[in-house]
Design a protein around this motif. Structure first.
Motif, PDB file in Angstrom:
ATOM      1  N   GLY A 117       0.776  -1.220   0.000  1.00  0.00           N
ATOM      2  CA  GLY A 117       0.000   0.000   0.000  1.00  0.00           C
ATOM      3  C   GLY A 117       0.810   1.273   0.000  1.00  0.00           C
ATOM      4  O   GLY A 117       0.242   2.381   0.004  1.00  0.00           O
ATOM      5  N   LYS A 118       2.140   1.164   0.017  1.00  0.00           N
ATOM      6  CA  LYS A 118       2.978   2.369  -0.053  1.00  0.00           C
ATOM      7  C   LYS A 118       2.746   3.093  -1.376  1.00  0.00           C
ATOM      8  O   LYS A 118       2.588   2.461  -2.420  1.00  0.00           O
ATOM      9  CB  LYS A 118       4.458   1.994   0.081  1.00  0.00           C
ATOM     10  N   LYS A 119       2.732   4.420  -1.308  1.00  0.00           N
ATOM     11  CA  LYS A 119       2.429   5.218  -2.495  1.00  0.00           C
ATOM     12  C   LYS A 119       3.304   4.841  -3.676  1.00  0.00           C
ATOM     13  O   LYS A 119       2.827   4.708  -4.810  1.00  0.00           O
ATOM     14  CB  LYS A 119       2.586   6.705  -2.158  1.00  0.00           C
ATOM     15  N   GLU A 120       4.601   4.645  -3.426  1.00  0.00           N
ATOM     16  CA  GLU A 120       5.526   4.352  -4.524  1.00  0.00           C
ATOM     17  C   GLU A 120       5.334   2.945  -5.094  1.00  0.00           C
ATOM     18  O   GLU A 120       5.869   2.620  -6.154  1.00  0.00           O
ATOM     19  CB  GLU A 120       6.982   4.542  -4.077  1.00  0.00           C
ATOM     20  N   ASN A 121       4.569   2.096  -4.392  1.00  0.00           N
ATOM     21  CA  ASN A 121       4.313   0.739  -4.888  1.00  0.00           C
ATOM     22  C   ASN A 121       2.962   0.594  -5.577  1.00  0.00           C
ATOM     23  O   ASN A 121       2.629  -0.486  -6.054  1.00  0.00           O
ATOM     24  CB  ASN A 121       4.399  -0.268  -3.741  1.00  0.00           C
ATOM     25  N   LEU A 122       2.192   1.672  -5.618  1.00  0.00           N
ATOM     26  CA  LEU A 122       0.872   1.630  -6.257  1.00  0.00           C
ATOM     27  C   LEU A 122       1.015   2.032  -7.721  1.00  0.00           C
ATOM     28  O   LEU A 122       0.893   3.202  -8.074  1.00  0.00           O
ATOM     29  CB  LEU A 122      -0.101   2.557  -5.529  1.00  0.00           C
ATOM     30  N   HIS A 123       1.303   1.054  -8.564  1.00  0.00           N
ATOM     31  CA  HIS A 123       1.513   1.290  -9.979  1.00  0.00           C
ATOM     32  C   HIS A 123       0.296   0.792 -10.765  1.00  0.00           C
ATOM     33  O   HIS A 123       0.044  -0.410 -10.811  1.00  0.00           O
ATOM     34  CB  HIS A 123       2.766   0.556 -10.470  1.00  0.00           C
ATOM     35  N   PRO A 124      -0.467   1.699 -11.391  1.00  0.00           N
ATOM     36  CA  PRO A 124      -1.639   1.257 -12.156  1.00  0.00           C
ATOM     37  C   PRO A 124      -1.306   0.248 -13.247  1.00  0.00           C
ATOM     38  O   PRO A 124      -2.151  -0.577 -13.611  1.00  0.00           O
ATOM     39  CB  PRO A 124      -2.165   2.575 -12.764  1.00  0.00           C
ATOM     40  N   SER A 125      -0.071   0.289 -13.759  1.00  0.00           N
ATOM     41  CA  SER A 125       0.299  -0.601 -14.862  1.00  0.00           C
ATOM     42  C   SER A 125       0.865  -1.935 -14.392  1.00  0.00           C
ATOM     43  O   SER A 125       1.124  -2.824 -15.207  1.00  0.00           O
ATOM     44  CB  SER A 125       1.318   0.088 -15.772  1.00  0.00           C
TER      45      SER A 125
END
Length: 215
Positions: A117-125
């Protein structure tokens, strides 16, 4: 390309890895998970860990069978799993599947969930999910998503990871929602089911955890 990561969680929680072992997959072992891959006849492409959970004979086999080993001192800021996940995301795969990350120690399990759930781990692709013998867990940012029916994971639950998830809409589900705000700790969206071959869910803000499960 898909990247499969195997951690050192209890073996009874790990599904049959051969199902995911295809020519389009890269295998990453984390600590004792590297030995488990070798034991199951899967060649690790990459390994991460301090390897304090393997014995001397297991370590020799890991050195012999693994293409690339990243070994760290036990005293470090990140867990072995986080190091493996960070590397995997940088490779830009279409999907990352994490095994051996549930069961056993609660602190490791919760850290693995929060790490997704870390922001940098939330990749839409990049679709990132934790998979065990009974569950598939994904953490997703705001947007609209389509789910297809799966006979082996009938139940679908949604849980906020932020104080509030706003505008949650569920369509094609047994229990539909329309533009609802869900607060952290709510059980409103536990054990839903698709009633069509596919359905959609969407929300406007917050971070949402989706769990697909079977009894």
């Amino acid at each position: 390309m898909k990247i499969n990561i195997l951690g050192g969680g209890p073996e009874e929680f790990i599904p049959d890895l051969q199902i995911y072992n295809d020519e389009n997959s890269i295998w990453v072992g984390v600590d004792h998970g590297v030995f488990r891959l070798i034991h199951q006849g899967i060649k690790p492409d990459m390994a991460f860990g301090d390897f304090d959970s393997v014995n001397e004979d297991e370590w020799k086999l890991i050195e012999e069978k693994t293409d690339q080993i990243n070994r760290y001192l036990p005293e470090k800021d990140e867990t072995d799993m986080e190091l493996a996940l960070n590397w995997s995301i940088k490779q830009g795969p279409e999907a990352i599947r994490v095994f051996g990350a549930t069961g056993g120690r609660a602190d490791h399990f919760l850290a693995n969930i929060q790490m997704l759930g870390k922001k940098e781990n939330l990749h839409p692709s990049i679709e990132i999910e934790i998979i065990d013998i009974q569950n598939q867990v994904q953490i997703v940012p705001p947007g609209e998503y389509t789910l297809k029916e799966k006979s082996d994971s009938k139940y679908i639950s949604f849980l906020p990871l932020t104080p509030e998830v706003e505008g949650l809409t569920l369509s094609g589900f047994k229990y539909e929602l329309q533009d609802r705000n869900i607060s952290l700790g709510s059980t409103l969206c536990i054990s839903n089911e698709l009633i069509q071959p596919s359905g959609t869910f969407s929300f406007s803000s917050g971070i949402l955890m989706m769990i697909r499960s079977h009894d």
